[in-house]
Design an enzyme around this catalytic site. Sequence first.
Site, PDB file in Angstrom:
ATOM      1  N   GLU A 152       6.231  52.644  30.731  1.00  0.00           N
ATOM      2  CA  GLU A 152       7.082  52.197  31.466  1.00  0.00           C
ATOM      3  C   GLU A 152       7.052  50.522  31.379  1.00  0.00           C
ATOM      4  OE1 GLU A 152       9.755  50.742  33.698  1.00  0.00           O
ATOM      5  OE2 GLU A 152       9.416  53.010  33.896  1.00  0.00           O
ATOM      6  N   ASP A 177      18.785  53.964  30.989  1.00  0.00           N
ATOM      7  CA  ASP A 177      20.026  53.160  31.266  1.00  0.00           C
ATOM      8  C   ASP A 177      21.134  53.579  30.279  1.00  0.00           C
ATOM      9  OD1 ASP A 177      21.919  50.912  31.105  1.00  0.00           O
ATOM     10  OD2 ASP A 177      20.247  49.843  31.930  1.00  0.00           O
ATOM     11  N   LYS A 200      28.295  49.513  27.142  1.00  0.00           N
ATOM     12  CA  LYS A 200      29.330  48.688  26.281  1.00  0.00           C
ATOM     13  C   LYS A 200      29.182  49.065  24.937  1.00  0.00           C
ATOM     14  CE  LYS A 200      29.710  44.711  29.595  1.00  0.00           C
ATOM     15  NZ  LYS A 200      29.291  43.358  29.776  1.00  0.00           N
ATOM     16  N   GLU A 256      17.138  62.108  40.266  1.00  0.00           N
ATOM     17  CA  GLU A 256      17.592  63.379  40.162  1.00  0.00           C
ATOM     18  C   GLU A 256      17.448  64.209  41.562  1.00  0.00           C
ATOM     19  OE1 GLU A 256      16.901  67.495  37.104  1.00  0.00           O
ATOM     20  OE2 GLU A 256      15.391  65.727  37.314  1.00  0.00           O
TER      21      GLU A 256
END
Length: 331
Positions: A83, A132, A136, A207
Amino acid sequence: MTAGIHHIQEEFCAMRMRKKKNLLPRMEACSSCLVRDPFTMRGQWRTLMPDAKELRVELGCGKGRFTVDTALSEPDVLLIAVEKVPDAMVVAMERAMDAGLKNVFFVDGDAALLPDMFASGEVDRLYINFCDPWPKSNQKKRRLTHGNFLKQYRRVLADGGQIHFKTDNDKLFAWSVEEIPQFGFQLSEVTTDLHKDGPVGVMTDYERKFFNEGKNINRCVATLGQLPDPAERAQRQAAHRVHGQHTQHRAHGAGDGLHDDVLQEAAADAVPVGLERQHERRDADGERADERHLDGLERVLPRQQHEQHRQRHGQERLHQEQRRRALQVVD
């Protein structure tokens, strides 16, 4: 791993550690499950748990609900949670400590550096949960299911190793199930509504929230296989860019984010055949000049994009100068 990248990584870690006043003491209180220098553990991770049945890595553990519940349900598996946001990771570490777990360890690191942290064939399974989507077009290389990352995963996964991928983002999932097979992974257990008939498997915090809201969850398993030969891969890429994505675009309607971007990319790539062959050769060598490591480790624009940017910048400066002179005349 070079000393330069070590230094950059240490600086980034130190920068992120200063976010909260109480972050460092909380991290120190959980130091028994924190791996401070994961690069020195390369090839040695199983020494943390010699009798482990498997070594698994979770990319982006967040606050650790999935991490802790998975470690609890499979105590014979060694789980390494990676992380890059310590504010979230410290919550996961505290959860693991409260549960008394001895088979999970945490790394403050980035997925782009996996081959520097894990040796070839050292990892049995990768978890990618609700990453994520980077919607774009100019962000697609940041998606954790992009080919650049898939090539890194191939370097650390064992023969028959797997990627377990879950996302609530339908467009990212549709894009990913086209991207993943191009890099030698075989897809299975593909579903766009994992919990249609009730909860399945261990859930993350996100979730559980989505499930309670009735949002569908996408999931697939990608198993490491042989890379397709260059001709087959070029054919798949062409189909992915033009035919497959055009069909999805029409099904979802104009203006649908990722599909719009892919169509634009296909139109641009369909013209310069020589340039396309250059990209294929770069992919085969595993060295793309325009590949960017996250967190500012490396940012290199392709030459054509750089030239376009330079021209646009020059035009903008010219327009600004013309406006300035016009204002002077009025004055």
